[in-house]
Design an enzyme around this catalytic site. Sequence first.
Site, PDB file in Angstrom:
ATOM      1  N   SER A 256       0.831  -1.199   0.000  1.00  0.00           N
ATOM      2  CA  SER A 256       0.000   0.000   0.000  1.00  0.00           C
ATOM      3  C   SER A 256       0.873   1.259   0.000  1.00  0.00           C
ATOM      4  O   SER A 256       1.678   1.424  -0.900  1.00  0.00           O
ATOM      5  CB  SER A 256      -0.950  -0.062   1.190  1.00  0.00           C
ATOM      6  OG  SER A 256      -2.048   0.757   0.936  1.00  0.00           O
TER       7      SER A 256
ATOM      8  N   HIS B 125      -7.329  -5.690  -0.402  1.00  0.00           N
ATOM      9  CA  HIS B 125      -6.101  -4.937  -0.161  1.00  0.00           C
ATOM     10  C   HIS B 125      -5.265  -5.575   0.969  1.00  0.00           C
ATOM     11  O   HIS B 125      -5.793  -5.831   2.040  1.00  0.00           O
ATOM     12  CB  HIS B 125      -6.568  -3.530   0.263  1.00  0.00           C
ATOM     13  CG  HIS B 125      -5.517  -2.487   0.216  1.00  0.00           C
ATOM     14  ND1 HIS B 125      -4.958  -2.047  -0.953  1.00  0.00           N
ATOM     15  CD2 HIS B 125      -4.928  -1.777   1.217  1.00  0.00           C
ATOM     16  CE1 HIS B 125      -4.073  -1.099  -0.688  1.00  0.00           C
ATOM     17  NE2 HIS B 125      -4.029  -0.928   0.622  1.00  0.00           N
TER      18      HIS B 125
END
Length: 399
Positions: A237, A378
């Site tokens: 991320s 994610h």
Amino acid sequence: MAFRSTLILRALALSLLLALPAAAAPPPDMPKDYVKAQYDEDLVPKFTLPDPLVLNSGRRVRTAAEWTRLRRPELLQLFQTEVYGRTPIGRPPGERWEVLSVDRNAMGGRAIYEKVRVYLLGRADGPKLDLDITLPKSRKRVPVFVMLSWHSKVEPQVIERGYGVALYDPTQLYPDKRDVPWEGSLRQQLAPPGQAGPRDDDWGALGVWAWGASRVVDYLETDPLVNRHEIMVLGVSRYGKTAGWAGAQDTRFAITFPVVSGTGGATLVRRGYGETVKAITDVFPYWFDKRFATYASHVNDLPVDWHELIALMAPRPVYIATAERDWWTDQHGQFLAAKNAAPVYALFGEKGMGVDEEPPIESPVGDYIGWHKRHGVHGLTPYDWARFMDFADRHFHRS
Ligand code: GTR
């Protein structure tokens, strides 16, 4: 500025028209409360990508040597001035470290655990970086993932497969928050003498964090248990964005793994799909330099896009990992960025992903540019790790 006129020139004559997928996928079926953004492939605008192989002067580079000598420095500079900010210094002259402790019986006797403190400016009361290093017991020097992370958990399969992990917490260098005063910050401490305050192209948090990853390498290169030619960088991320920028700048990273890195990491911002330049610079302006936000309403004027960041790794391998239910990071944009980096790898005689269409889920592709989309959301999963090590095994000729 000079690159602006070049930009127009490039847009007029020398640009590369991106072929959009013939049959666009229907808008994804996403959770009702998923973050609001543009997720319809049909609404992605037509756009022209800057050509990584065209110099600011308009001339085309034709050889790997020209790329390395002329174009690579230009692109690095553009990413510095327009996006992440300038990296004002490499290895500080006074840098030193101390091995604080070594445990030769970590992970049930399978690993060696070292705690190392890097004194970035030499002074014990100055800025420092604490490293948690876990290395598998081995008769040979081992490959190591430098991993930027908040936590110090090591995935057991990594050690089992003969890889080490060096963890560092980037927020020890620069806090992950807005409005950190320049006075007293690491940015100020590392600024060129005479600079009285932040400039528009001063580095943001991602730049400082990426610089930290290079300082981890400074130490690892001296560790007798580590193979200095097999040091990699990995982040997830926001730290995936950081890993990408670190790998682009520092050629000591043998392989770079930007994981679900999205905007500012490995996706094409011109697509405007998921997180846009506007969205990211509204919420996280301090990750970048001040100039990046000025492109929010006209991303097509940005002289770079992220296929060129991937190209900066060439000919070193890079592996881009995405997740099925992570539309915010624009998975397909990360595929297209990887694909459009291939011409630079080709100059070196290396194959990029080797496919033109996005592969099915959990079907990793790629020779020098690895890519996958796995099931799930994610994050970083055991599936990702396994594929990363398959890729590294291949490049490091490990069985
Ligand atoms: C989000 C941000 C993303 C990504 C993510 C993270 O809020 O919009 O770009 O960086 O944070 O780091 O978890």
